[in-house]
Design a protein around this motif. Sequence first.
Motif, short mmCIF file in Angstrom:
data_model
loop_
_atom_site.label_atom_id
_atom_site.label_comp_id
_atom_site.label_asym_id
_atom_site.label_seq_id
_atom_site.Cartn_x
_atom_site.Cartn_y
_atom_site.Cartn_z
N LEU A 1 -15.26 48.15 30.05
CA LEU A 1 -16.61 47.54 29.10
C LEU A 1 -16.67 45.99 29.08
CD1 LEU A 1 -15.62 49.68 25.88
CD2 LEU A 1 -16.96 50.21 27.52
N ARG A 2 -17.94 45.55 28.72
CA ARG A 2 -17.96 44.18 28.64
C ARG A 2 -18.04 43.85 27.03
NH1 ARG A 2 -22.75 42.81 32.55
NH2 ARG A 2 -23.41 44.95 32.01
N TYR A 3 -17.67 42.54 26.71
CA TYR A 3 -17.46 42.16 25.30
C TYR A 3 -18.34 40.83 24.93
CZ TYR A 3 -13.96 45.34 26.02
OH TYR A 3 -13.14 46.82 26.10
N SER A 4 -18.88 40.86 23.70
CA SER A 4 -19.47 39.69 23.22
C SER A 4 -18.74 38.82 22.32
CB SER A 4 -20.84 40.15 22.27
OG SER A 4 -20.50 40.67 21.11
N LYS A 5 -19.09 37.66 22.16
CA LYS A 5 -18.43 36.61 21.37
C LYS A 5 -18.40 37.04 19.84
CE LYS A 5 -19.34 32.80 24.20
NZ LYS A 5 -20.37 31.43 24.42
N TRP B 1 -18.91 45.60 21.79
CA TRP B 1 -18.65 45.99 23.24
C TRP B 1 -20.11 46.59 23.91
CZ3 TRP B 1 -19.18 51.25 23.89
CH2 TRP B 1 -18.86 51.91 22.94
N LEU B 2 -19.98 46.64 25.21
CA LEU B 2 -21.27 47.13 25.71
C LEU B 2 -20.77 48.19 27.18
CD1 LEU B 2 -24.33 47.17 26.52
CD2 LEU B 2 -23.85 45.32 27.90
N SER B 3 -21.19 49.43 26.99
CA SER B 3 -20.51 50.23 28.39
C SER B 3 -21.64 49.84 29.40
CB SER B 3 -20.99 51.66 27.95
OG SER B 3 -22.39 51.86 27.93
N GLY B 4 -21.37 50.14 30.72
CA GLY B 4 -22.10 50.12 31.91
C GLY B 4 -23.42 51.00 31.57
N ALA B 5 -24.38 50.44 32.10
CA ALA B 5 -25.82 51.23 31.92
C ALA B 5 -25.82 52.68 32.85
CB ALA B 5 -26.89 50.33 32.23
N THR C 1 -24.16 52.14 25.83
CA THR C 1 -23.70 52.24 24.47
C THR C 1 -23.09 51.13 24.04
OG1 THR C 1 -23.45 54.68 25.36
CG2 THR C 1 -22.20 53.76 23.09
N ILE C 2 -23.31 50.86 22.87
CA ILE C 2 -22.87 49.60 22.07
C ILE C 2 -21.92 50.06 20.62
CG2 ILE C 2 -23.47 47.60 20.47
CD1 ILE C 2 -26.04 47.39 22.32
N LYS D 1 -27.38 53.44 21.20
CA LYS D 1 -27.63 53.08 22.75
C LYS D 1 -28.77 52.51 22.89
CE LYS D 1 -25.26 57.53 23.78
NZ LYS D 1 -24.27 57.55 24.99
N VAL D 2 -28.92 51.52 23.92
CA VAL D 2 -30.19 50.77 24.16
C VAL D 2 -30.32 50.94 25.63
CG1 VAL D 2 -30.83 48.50 24.35
CG2 VAL D 2 -29.42 48.96 22.66
#
Length: 126
Positions: free
Chosen positions: A7-11, A15-19, A26-27, A104-105
């Motif tokens: 996952l990737r993460y915001s400040k 969290w955000l999954s790969g597309a 997914t968030i 999900k976006v």
Amino acid sequence: MSNPQQLRYSKEHEWLSGADEDGVSTIGITEFAANALGDVVYAQLPAVGDTVTAGETCGELESTKSVSDLYSPVTGEVTAINENVVDDPSLVNSEPFEGGWLFKVRLSQEPQDLFSAAEYDAHIAG
């Protein structure tokens, strides 16, 4: 606390999954954020079809401690919300990286300024 490596993460602690093959990610919020909030009792999520913008408020989570704005880590169109979290907000606390996902976006642009798991760990360590 172990933040999944994929996952990737915001400040702001989302969290955000790969597309996937359709460009949909997914968030959710991180375990760190869920613990800081306390017991989540209400989730207001964006609606399917809404456009969310990276860094802007798109909903809120209410806990026994406080109300916290939910920020989108990406820009795009909401394709699904987690109705299970709407019905049982405690999933945000008990399963933040699995059943407690929020929405999900379909991405309209590549995400910027997101952390890897190691970078996020350093961010929350202070």
